[in-house]
Structure formats: structure tokens, C-alpha cells
Design an enzyme around this catalytic site. Structure first.
Site, PDB file in Angstrom:
ATOM      1  N   GLY A  41       0.749  -1.384  -0.013  1.00  0.00           N
ATOM      2  CA  GLY A  41       0.027   0.005  -0.052  1.00  0.00           C
ATOM      3  C   GLY A  41       0.816   1.266  -0.108  1.00  0.00           C
ATOM      4  N   THR A  68       1.413   3.289  -2.262  1.00  0.00           N
ATOM      5  CA  THR A  68       1.085   4.457  -3.218  1.00  0.00           C
ATOM      6  C   THR A  68      -0.083   4.973  -2.608  1.00  0.00           C
ATOM      7  N   GLY A  69      -0.523   4.593  -1.275  1.00  0.00           N
ATOM      8  CA  GLY A  69      -1.814   5.246  -0.578  1.00  0.00           C
ATOM      9  C   GLY A  69      -1.178   6.472   0.194  1.00  0.00           C
ATOM     10  N   ASP A 104       0.170  -8.702  -5.765  1.00  0.00           N
ATOM     11  CA  ASP A 104      -0.972  -8.373  -5.304  1.00  0.00           C
ATOM     12  C   ASP A 104      -1.667  -9.056  -3.932  1.00  0.00           C
ATOM     13  N   ALA A 143      -1.729  -2.295   2.543  1.00  0.00           N
ATOM     14  CA  ALA A 143      -2.613  -2.366   1.460  1.00  0.00           C
ATOM     15  C   ALA A 143      -3.901  -2.897   1.935  1.00  0.00           C
ATOM     16  N   GLN A 152      -8.534  -2.483   0.444  1.00  0.00           N
ATOM     17  CA  GLN A 152      -9.834  -1.768  -0.070  1.00  0.00           C
ATOM     18  C   GLN A 152     -10.109  -0.815   1.085  1.00  0.00           C
ATOM     19  N   SER A 210      -8.252  -0.934  12.416  1.00  0.00           N
ATOM     20  CA  SER A 210      -9.230   0.421  11.930  1.00  0.00           C
ATOM     21  C   SER A 210     -10.132   0.593  13.043  1.00  0.00           C
ATOM     22  N   GLU A 237     -12.884   1.541  12.718  1.00  0.00           N
ATOM     23  CA  GLU A 237     -14.145   1.059  11.997  1.00  0.00           C
ATOM     24  C   GLU A 237     -14.476  -0.242  12.709  1.00  0.00           C
ATOM     25  N   TYR A 260     -16.689  -3.625   5.246  1.00  0.00           N
ATOM     26  CA  TYR A 260     -14.922  -3.023   5.475  1.00  0.00           C
ATOM     27  C   TYR A 260     -14.765  -3.310   6.919  1.00  0.00           C
ATOM     28  N   LYS A 274     -11.964  -5.757   8.616  1.00  0.00           N
ATOM     29  CA  LYS A 274     -10.661  -5.328   9.361  1.00  0.00           C
ATOM     30  C   LYS A 274     -10.832  -6.128  10.891  1.00  0.00           C
ATOM     31  N   HIS A 277      -7.228   9.211  10.081  1.00  0.00           N
ATOM     32  CA  HIS A 277      -5.983  10.204   9.807  1.00  0.00           C
ATOM     33  C   HIS A 277      -6.226  10.950   8.535  1.00  0.00           C
TER      34      HIS A 277
HETATM   35  P1  NAP Z   1      -5.328   4.264   1.011  1.00  0.00           P
HETATM   36  O1  NAP Z   1      -4.978   5.646   0.679  1.00  0.00           O
HETATM   37  O2  NAP Z   1      -6.640   4.033   0.057  1.00  0.00           O
HETATM   38  O3  NAP Z   1      -4.325   3.377   0.099  1.00  0.00           O
HETATM   39  C1  NAP Z   1      -4.399   1.863  -0.038  1.00  0.00           C
HETATM   40  C2  NAP Z   1      -3.326   1.293  -0.400  1.00  0.00           C
HETATM   41  O4  NAP Z   1      -3.476  -0.160  -0.808  1.00  0.00           O
HETATM   42  C3  NAP Z   1      -3.028   1.956  -2.002  1.00  0.00           C
HETATM   43  O5  NAP Z   1      -1.490   1.803  -2.217  1.00  0.00           O
HETATM   44  C4  NAP Z   1      -3.655   0.361  -3.059  1.00  0.00           C
HETATM   45  O6  NAP Z   1      -2.841   0.535  -4.124  1.00  0.00           O
HETATM   46  C5  NAP Z   1      -3.380  -0.554  -1.960  1.00  0.00           C
HETATM   47  N1  NAP Z   1      -4.083  -1.866  -2.354  1.00  0.00           N
HETATM   48  C6  NAP Z   1      -5.322  -1.968  -2.652  1.00  0.00           C
HETATM   49  N2  NAP Z   1      -5.706  -3.174  -2.961  1.00  0.00           N
HETATM   50  C7  NAP Z   1      -4.338  -3.859  -3.170  1.00  0.00           C
HETATM   51  C8  NAP Z   1      -4.225  -5.160  -3.689  1.00  0.00           C
HETATM   52  N3  NAP Z   1      -5.212  -6.038  -3.992  1.00  0.00           N
HETATM   53  N4  NAP Z   1      -2.989  -5.650  -3.736  1.00  0.00           N
HETATM   54  C9  NAP Z   1      -1.979  -4.680  -3.598  1.00  0.00           C
HETATM   55  N5  NAP Z   1      -2.045  -3.339  -2.848  1.00  0.00           N
HETATM   56  C10 NAP Z   1      -3.611  -3.048  -3.068  1.00  0.00           C
HETATM   57  O7  NAP Z   1      -5.364   3.881   2.417  1.00  0.00           O
HETATM   58  P2  NAP Z   1      -4.675   4.721   3.543  1.00  0.00           P
HETATM   59  O8  NAP Z   1      -5.505   5.863   4.151  1.00  0.00           O
HETATM   60  O9  NAP Z   1      -3.351   4.739   3.102  1.00  0.00           O
HETATM   61  O10 NAP Z   1      -4.737   3.683   4.504  1.00  0.00           O
HETATM   62  C11 NAP Z   1      -3.751   2.621   4.903  1.00  0.00           C
HETATM   63  C12 NAP Z   1      -4.278   1.401   5.530  1.00  0.00           C
HETATM   64  O11 NAP Z   1      -4.708   1.730   6.946  1.00  0.00           O
HETATM   65  C13 NAP Z   1      -5.298   0.699   4.841  1.00  0.00           C
HETATM   66  O12 NAP Z   1      -5.404  -0.609   5.068  1.00  0.00           O
HETATM   67  C14 NAP Z   1      -6.552   1.445   5.628  1.00  0.00           C
HETATM   68  O13 NAP Z   1      -7.731   0.497   5.685  1.00  0.00           O
HETATM   69  C15 NAP Z   1      -6.089   1.560   7.022  1.00  0.00           C
HETATM   70  N6  NAP Z   1      -6.721   2.506   7.880  1.00  0.00           N
HETATM   71  C16 NAP Z   1      -6.560   3.631   7.509  1.00  0.00           C
HETATM   72  C17 NAP Z   1      -7.121   4.891   8.069  1.00  0.00           C
HETATM   73  C18 NAP Z   1      -7.320   6.262   7.729  1.00  0.00           C
HETATM   74  O14 NAP Z   1      -7.896   7.005   8.281  1.00  0.00           O
HETATM   75  N7  NAP Z   1      -6.472   6.644   6.565  1.00  0.00           N
HETATM   76  C19 NAP Z   1      -7.536   4.462   9.471  1.00  0.00           C
HETATM   77  C20 NAP Z   1      -7.501   3.039   9.871  1.00  0.00           C
HETATM   78  C21 NAP Z   1      -6.860   2.193   8.972  1.00  0.00           C
HETATM   79  P3  NAP Z   1      -3.323   1.423  -5.515  1.00  0.00           P
HETATM   80  O15 NAP Z   1      -2.705   2.516  -5.335  1.00  0.00           O
HETATM   81  O16 NAP Z   1      -3.079   0.582  -6.648  1.00  0.00           O
HETATM   82  O17 NAP Z   1      -5.067   1.459  -5.501  1.00  0.00           O
HETATM   83  N1  GDD Z   2     -16.697   9.702   2.474  1.00  0.00           N
HETATM   84  C1  GDD Z   2     -18.048  10.554   2.704  1.00  0.00           C
HETATM   85  N2  GDD Z   2     -18.354  11.275   1.765  1.00  0.00           N
HETATM   86  N3  GDD Z   2     -18.311  10.583   4.104  1.00  0.00           N
HETATM   87  C2  GDD Z   2     -19.387  11.358   4.297  1.00  0.00           C
HETATM   88  C3  GDD Z   2     -20.003  12.160   3.387  1.00  0.00           C
HETATM   89  C4  GDD Z   2     -19.495  12.101   2.009  1.00  0.00           C
HETATM   90  O1  GDD Z   2     -20.123  12.988   1.357  1.00  0.00           O
HETATM   91  N4  GDD Z   2     -20.916  12.799   4.021  1.00  0.00           N
HETATM   92  C5  GDD Z   2     -20.776  12.483   5.411  1.00  0.00           C
HETATM   93  N5  GDD Z   2     -19.930  11.700   5.472  1.00  0.00           N
HETATM   94  C6  GDD Z   2     -19.600  10.874   6.829  1.00  0.00           C
HETATM   95  C7  GDD Z   2     -19.733   9.391   6.526  1.00  0.00           C
HETATM   96  O2  GDD Z   2     -21.127   8.834   6.752  1.00  0.00           O
HETATM   97  C8  GDD Z   2     -18.847   8.854   7.833  1.00  0.00           C
HETATM   98  O3  GDD Z   2     -19.606   8.990   9.125  1.00  0.00           O
HETATM   99  C9  GDD Z   2     -17.766  10.122   8.036  1.00  0.00           C
HETATM  100  O4  GDD Z   2     -18.152  11.252   7.180  1.00  0.00           O
HETATM  101  C10 GDD Z   2     -16.369   9.846   7.592  1.00  0.00           C
HETATM  102  O5  GDD Z   2     -16.484   9.147   6.320  1.00  0.00           O
HETATM  103  P1  GDD Z   2     -14.980   8.909   5.406  1.00  0.00           P
HETATM  104  O6  GDD Z   2     -14.244  10.167   5.696  1.00  0.00           O
HETATM  105  O7  GDD Z   2     -15.392   8.236   4.261  1.00  0.00           O
HETATM  106  O8  GDD Z   2     -14.217   7.968   6.190  1.00  0.00           O
HETATM  107  P2  GDD Z   2     -14.604   6.698   7.357  1.00  0.00           P
HETATM  108  O9  GDD Z   2     -14.793   6.993   8.633  1.00  0.00           O
HETATM  109  O10 GDD Z   2     -16.092   5.866   6.673  1.00  0.00           O
HETATM  110  O11 GDD Z   2     -13.592   5.565   7.214  1.00  0.00           O
HETATM  111  C11 GDD Z   2     -12.131   6.031   7.235  1.00  0.00           C
HETATM  112  O12 GDD Z   2     -11.619   6.020   8.215  1.00  0.00           O
HETATM  113  C12 GDD Z   2     -11.391   4.432   9.037  1.00  0.00           C
HETATM  114  C13 GDD Z   2     -11.186   4.590  10.500  1.00  0.00           C
HETATM  115  O13 GDD Z   2     -12.285   4.975  11.333  1.00  0.00           O
HETATM  116  C14 GDD Z   2     -11.395   5.075   6.133  1.00  0.00           C
HETATM  117  O14 GDD Z   2     -10.202   5.778   5.946  1.00  0.00           O
HETATM  118  C15 GDD Z   2     -11.092   3.900   6.499  1.00  0.00           C
HETATM  119  O15 GDD Z   2     -10.283   3.121   5.643  1.00  0.00           O
HETATM  120  C16 GDD Z   2     -10.538   3.699   8.088  1.00  0.00           C
HETATM  121  O16 GDD Z   2     -10.551   2.581   8.555  1.00  0.00           O
END
Ligand code: NAP
Ligand code: GDD
Length: 329
Positions: A9, A11-12, A57, A80, A82, A124, A126, A148, A152, A178
Site C-alpha cells: 500500500g 502508493t496510498g 497483489d 494495502a 480496499q 481500524s 471502524e 469493510y 478489518k 487520519h
Molecule cells: P489508501 O490511501 O486507500 O491506500 C490503500 C493502498 O492499498 C493503495 O496503495 C492501494 O494501491 C493498495 N491496494 C489496494 N488493493 C490492493 C491489492 N489487491 N494489492 C496490492 N495493493 C493494494 O489507504 P490509507 O488511508 O493510506 O490507509 C492505509 C491502511 O490503513 C489501509 O489498510 C486502511 O484500511 C487502514 N486505515 C486507514 C485509516 C485512515 O484514516 N486513513 C484508519 C485506519 C485504518 P493502488 O494505489 O494500486 O490502489
Molecule cells: N466519504 C464521505 N462522503 N463521507 C461522508 C460524506 C460524504 O459525502 N458525508 C458525510 N460523511 C460521513 C460518513 O457517513 C462517515 O460517517 C464520516 O463522514 C467519515 O467518512 P469517511 O471520510 O469516508 O471515513 P470513514 O470513517 O468511513 O473511514 C475512514 O476511517 C476509517 C477509520 O475509522 C477510512 O479511512 C477507513 O479506511 C478507516 O479504517
């Protein structure tokens, strides 16, 4: 000796910040990327000559084993997945394959190639979903509310199980939301700051959102990847909640972002019922007391600072797009 780390992951959003952190600390950094007909490496382009990328992958067990055999890393960060919650209702099976079983494939590769590898799993908040208590800590029971979140929970427990079954140094970081200027534009924070910039610069009028009452504990991604690294530097593996301890509603996020550019959000926001989720996580707020005590971790960027950073970055980017200029790195 130079330490080697592999990031899935890369590239994320988090992958890019973690790669920077590890390079700064002198690591040799390897990234796992999946094949695409067009490369989308915007977040790591500025690091490309300092990284080694490997094609594999999460769906393909042997490709993962091969990467570990080729790299022989000391640390593996499994980021990495979804990661977009609404997509998990549209593609629940694929989400399960990537976000749940993908973790087992990574752990099986570690078990086969080198059990001494230190493994980080991106769990997460979540998983807490319809949370049984507030704030949530490492002992709070899980009640996921989306495919999702369910995936997780599997990823979390299989990580704990491989630690207990095979004595692998495997940690699960339970990270709350974050964000950053590198956040994907479909997530609510970036959707808002991107729209604020476009509205301020006169190229957008309205922004459609879903549930404005949802509340999250939002922090800065740059702070959170530091916690990931700290977990793998401990003497013993464990699981940690990483959060700021403060929650804000989506409405407050909107207010804060529009205030940055002196606009009244009421003139621009419309609620679109199609963006309301089939099952919502109404509020999340984390207790990172354990991470503070054992890792010495605490967040540095506050909520207003985060929103300001994101709005300013989007203003710069949209302005560059309008002028057809390249964005400076
Ligand atoms: P992101 O920006 O969506 O990045 C996801 C990464 O996973 C991308 O590099 C994507 O590659 C890669 N990926 C997806 N499917 C793959 C597959 N089949 N094989 C290989 N690589 C794959 O997510 P992020 O915000 O950086 O989050 C990183 C991790 O933390 C994720 O697991 C997410 O669920 C978890 N997380 C995030 C948050 C948050 O708030 N950001 C909070 C809690 C947990 P491509 O570029 O090819 O799509
Ligand atoms: N995306 C989105 N778009 N969310 C919206 C919108 C909209 O137009 N309007 C309201 N929301 C509300 C969603 O219903 C949710 O309650 C909240 O905003 C945050 O949505 P997201 O930013 O999509 O994040 P998330 O909390 O569902 O999930 C993210 O955080 C998780 C950690 O708690 C993702 O980064 C997950 O990968 C991560 O695990």
C-alpha cells in the site's frame, strides 16, 4: 547495518508518509505495488529514486512470497487494503479478499519466508462501529457496521492469532481516522477541503454531502505513521489504539474548512440522501493512553491545524491546475 522494510500500500496516503519516515531513519525501503495499465504513483513520485518497487497483489499468495524472498525485510507494514467504506457495500466479496484474507496471505508469507520479520497490520477504529463505550481503547469490544469493518476485524484477529500461534512479532495498530493533503478525494475531509478550494476559486458552486451529524476522531496521517514505526521497535509485540482523543462532527469539519476562506458554508452545502450509508458509525473517539505510555507517542497536529493544512494545500493545487502549472513537490 542498513535495515530493510517492505510497505504494502505504498502508493496510498499512509504508505507515502511511512516511506518518508523510514527513509529519514536510514532504512532501505521497498514497496509492493499492484499492476495497473497506468501508473498512479503521485504520492511517491518525489521518492521514486530512493525506493525499490515490487509487483505483487494481495490476491496472489505466491507473488507475496516472492517479494518477501527477494527483499528479505526485517519489518513489513501491511497497509494495502480496499479502504473506502461505501465501496465495501458495493464490493463486499472483493473487500473481504483484500482487506481480510489479504492479511492472512501476508502472514502466511512471513511464516514461510522468515518468522523473525516484524509485522504491522493496519487495523481500524471502524472495527468498534456501534461502539459499546466511549472513548474506545484496546479492550473495547468490536461491533463493525460495514463489510469493510467486518473485514478489518478478521484482519485484526488473524494478526493476533499468528502472534500467539507462531510467536511472530505481529502488531495490530487500531488507528482512528487520519487525514492529510494526500488523502483520497472520496473521503469526507478531502472531499470538503477540495470543494472549499474550488468554491473559493470560483470553479464550483455546491458540495453534496451525506450525514453531517457523524462524528470522528480526526488526526494527521504524518503523526500516525510514527506510531506504526514505534510499535515495531518495542521489545514485545502488542496492539495499540492511535487517536487524538477528541471528536468533531462532519458539520464542524465543514464549518472549520469554510471559515478558512471566509465563506458561509450554508450557501454551498446540500445533503444528498444517496450519500447516507446503509449502516452508519455515528461516533468514534479513541483513548490512546496505552500508546502514550508504552510508545511515548502523541499527536502533534491539532484539528484546526489539520483542516488549515488541507485547505491551503488544495488552494495551491487548484490554483496550479487553473494556471496549467505543475505543482511544486
Ligand atoms: P489508501 O490511501 O486507500 O491506500 C490503500 C493502498 O492499498 C493503495 O496503495 C492501494 O494501491 C493498495 N491496494 C489496494 N488493493 C490492493 C491489492 N489487491 N494489492 C496490492 N495493493 C493494494 O489507504 P490509507 O488511508 O493510506 O490507509 C492505509 C491502511 O490503513 C489501509 O489498510 C486502511 O484500511 C487502514 N486505515 C486507514 C485509516 C485512515 O484514516 N486513513 C484508519 C485506519 C485504518 P493502488 O494505489 O494500486 O490502489
Ligand atoms: N466519504 C464521505 N462522503 N463521507 C461522508 C460524506 C460524504 O459525502 N458525508 C458525510 N460523511 C460521513 C460518513 O457517513 C462517515 O460517517 C464520516 O463522514 C467519515 O467518512 P469517511 O471520510 O469516508 O471515513 P470513514 O470513517 O468511513 O473511514 C475512514 O476511517 C476509517 C477509520 O475509522 C477510512 O479511512 C477507513 O479506511 C478507516 O479504517
Amino acid at each position: 547495518m542498513t535495515r530493510k522494510a517492505l510497505i504494502t500500500g505504498i502508493t496510498g496516503q499512509d504508505g507515502a508518509y511511512l516511506a518518508e519516515l523510514l527513509l529519514d531513519r536510514g532504512y532501505e525501503v521497498h514497496g509492493m505495488v499492484r499492476r495497473s495499465s497506468t501508473e498512479r504513483f503521485e504520492r511517491i513520485n518525489h521518492l521514486r529514486d530512493r525506493l525499490t518497487l515490487h509487483q505483487a497483489d494481495l490476491l496472489d499468495q505466491l507473488s507475496i512470497v516472492k517479494v518477501l524472498q527477494d527483499v528479505r525485510p526485517e519489518e513489513v507494514y501491511n497497509l494495502a487494503a480496499q479502504s473506502f467504506v461505501p465501496t465495501s457495500w458495493l464490493q463486499p466479496l472483493l473487500t473481504g479478499e483484500f482487506t481480510a484474507l489479504g492479511v492472512t496471505r501476508m502472514l502466511e508469507a512471513v511464516r514461510l519466508v522468515d518468522r523473525k520479520i516484524r509485522f504491522y497490520q493496519a487495523s481500524s477504529s471502524e472495527m468498534f462501529g456501534a461502539a459499546r463505550e466511549e472513548p474506545q481503547n484496546e479492550q473495547t469490544p468490536f461491533y463493525p457496521r460495514s463489510p469493510y469493518g467486518v473485514a478489518k476485524v478478521y484482519g485484526h484477529w488473524i494478526t493476533v492469532n499468528y502472534r500467539e500461534s507462531y510467536d511472530i512479532f505481529a502488531c495490530s495498530g487500531i488507528l482512528f481516522n487520519h487525514e492529510s493533503p494526500r488523502r483520497g478525494k472520496e473521503f469526507v475531509s478531502r472531499k470538503i477541503t477540495d470543494a472549499v478550494a474550488r468554491i473559493k476559486l470560483g470553479v464550483q458552486e455546491k458540495l453534496l454531502l451525506g450525514n453531517l451529524d457523524a462524528a470522528r476522531d480526526w488526526g494527521f496521517a504524518g503523526d500516525y505513521v510514527r506510531a506504526m514505526w514505534l510499535m515495531l521497535q518495542r521489545d514485545a509485540p502488542s496492539d495499540y489504539v492511535v487517536a487524538t482523543g477528541r471528536k468533531h462532527t462532519v458539520r464542524e469539519l465543514v464549518e472549520e474548512a469554510f471559515a478558512q476562506v471566509d465563506l458561509d458554508w450554508h450557501d454551498h452545502i446540500e445533503v444528498d440522501p444517496r450519500l447516507i450509508r446503509p449502516a452508519e458509525v455515528n461516533k468514534l473517539r479513541g483513548d490512546a493512553g496505552r500508546a502514550r505510555a508504552e510508545l511515548g507517542w502523541q499527536p502533534e497536529v491539532t484539528f484546526p491545524e489539520l483542516v488549515k493544512m488541507m485547505v491551503e494545500a488544495d488552494l495551491r493545487r487548484v490554483q496550479c491546475e487553473l494556471n496549467q502549472q505543475e505543482l511544486p513537490p
